[in-house]
Design a protein around this motif. Sequence first.
Motif, PDB file in Angstrom:
ATOM      1  N   GLU A 194       0.829  -1.208   0.000  1.00 48.71           N
ATOM      2  CA  GLU A 194       0.000   0.000   0.000  1.00 48.71           C
ATOM      3  C   GLU A 194       0.865   1.260   0.000  1.00 48.71           C
ATOM      4  OE1 GLU A 194      -3.136   0.161   2.860  1.00 48.71           O
ATOM      5  OE2 GLU A 194      -3.703   2.202   2.269  1.00 48.71           O
ATOM      6  N   PRO A 235      -4.773  -1.689  -4.425  1.00 44.67           N
ATOM      7  CA  PRO A 235      -5.943  -0.938  -4.929  1.00 44.67           C
ATOM      8  C   PRO A 235      -5.931   0.555  -4.581  1.00 44.67           C
ATOM      9  CG  PRO A 235      -6.629  -2.781  -3.483  1.00 44.67           C
ATOM     10  CD  PRO A 235      -5.171  -2.899  -3.686  1.00 44.67           C
ATOM     11  N   ILE A 236      -5.159   0.947  -3.579  1.00 47.07           N
ATOM     12  CA  ILE A 236      -5.119   2.379  -3.227  1.00 47.07           C
ATOM     13  C   ILE A 236      -4.733   3.226  -4.446  1.00 47.07           C
ATOM     14  CG2 ILE A 236      -2.687   2.346  -2.430  1.00 47.07           C
ATOM     15  CD1 ILE A 236      -5.497   4.477  -0.901  1.00 47.07           C
ATOM     16  N   LYS A 239      -7.747   4.065  -6.460  1.00 45.15           N
ATOM     17  CA  LYS A 239      -8.583   5.028  -5.761  1.00 45.15           C
ATOM     18  C   LYS A 239      -8.011   6.439  -5.971  1.00 45.15           C
ATOM     19  CE  LYS A 239     -10.907   5.122  -1.278  1.00 45.15           C
ATOM     20  NZ  LYS A 239     -10.483   6.417  -0.729  1.00 45.15           N
ATOM     21  N   ALA A 273     -11.136  -1.209  -5.174  1.00 43.53           N
ATOM     22  CA  ALA A 273     -10.805   0.194  -4.919  1.00 43.53           C
ATOM     23  C   ALA A 273     -12.085   0.997  -4.672  1.00 43.53           C
ATOM     24  CB  ALA A 273     -10.046   0.770  -6.107  1.00 43.53           C
TER      25      ALA A 273
END
Length: 468
Positions: A194, A235-236, A239, A273
């Motif tokens: 992340e 997935p950050i 986003k 996300a």
Amino acid sequence: MSLNDHWMQRDLAVLWHPCTQMKDHEQLPLVPIKRGEGVWLEDFDGKRYLDAVSSWWVNVFGHANPRINQRIKDQVDQLEHVILAGFSHAPVVELSERLVKLTPAGLDRVFYADNGSSCIEVALKMSFHYWLNVGQPAKKRFVTLSNSYHGETVAAMSVGDVALFTDTYKALLLDTLKVPSPDCFHRPAGMGWEEHSRAMFAHMEQCLAEHHREVAAVIVEPLIQGAGGMRMYHPIYLKLLREACDRYGVHLIHDEIAVGFGRTGTMFACEQAGIRPDFLCLSKALTGGYLPLAACLTTDTVYQAFYDDYSTLRAFLHSHSYTGNPLACAAALATLDIFEQDDVIEANKRLSARMASATAHLADHPHVAEVRQTGMALAVEMVQDKASKTAYPWQERRGLKVFQHALSRGALLRPLGSVVYFLPPYVITQDEIDFLAEVASEGIDIATRDAVSVAVPRGARTEFRDPG
Ligand SMILES: *Cc1c(COP(=O)(O)O)cnc(C)c1O
């Protein structure tokens, strides 16, 4: 002569195979397949191979799946194909309704193409054309990530980043903006996925801040850069990218051609996300791996920018002969039924846990830099030097040794360069996963055992989609 040899000889006399240096087949036997059942393929001499790569990532419910077979048989007696301009048919209407329902809210329109690459062409053209229709003709460039792959046609190649192509076909390609990938293989020691993905976003932010006025869209492979070696990220990143695209007035294209339909552990990668792209490209597993079909989903906002009197010439006049083919749509409907009826996404959690436990020991291998996984995709990266993650020279074709060993043991493992990966159909069993892990371990031992001496030609570049 064996039956395999018979078919191989007839084949090699007339065919030119995809992604293949045909001269390799002077040494490397071609494998003619007679039939398939579930995860297994069987050649003409009766030898069986476990299809660990889902036949180039398309198959999800096994070969000759009775439920998909039946649906296609029923459809073929009704209607095999009809022109989709000015005409319609039940399977394409039903499929579109279900895709709209299944994908994130706001993706309300479905445009069909007949393979992944042409689906990417559709998304790129639509995005560019949208900006033209709303009076922003300066927005005509695309932002891409390094190490990405989006297909083989010329515009799709332009937004990809595979040295083999960018080198050879450079003169033909569109001028794109390339941003370093959030690929977590390259994260500094001690840093999590992340944190690394978030940090890498700074490059994207900077590119958009500088160029957004001339940018139509950013295109990404969400969570897994497949052909680039099954490289993965958090997935950050997606986003943050969605927020930035909104801030800068730029479209977001998700190429979920490889990862859509459960591969990442959710039905679509964008769910992880919590975002909705402006264009969602789907293909490969869409038909369960049966027939070529692709769908580009987009928003009503995009659709409305093309909706006008004919004389304004705003329409999207793109077409493919087999657009929305009824047999392919029938296969897709049967595939979606199986996802629903068998609660596949939930059941896959047990399979991906087994993939992890069966391969965990490989992380300690002296020539394995990383074992990484996102849902139903697991990759083992072989390296020359573990501490520095130094890659093997591509000319040594270490992956090819794994491929050959696996074939001899009855498995179809087709590494990407030095990356051995499992991307199995979801009907694989726990025992079959263990078998694959065993074969891969043996193959990696064999492939990394010795120094390989090769003549290194000039102009070294990375292999791709290739067992080399
Ligand atoms: C396979 C793939 C494509 C191209 O699809 P084709 O049907 O092979 O043309 C595009 N994008 C991604 C991410 C893919 O994996």
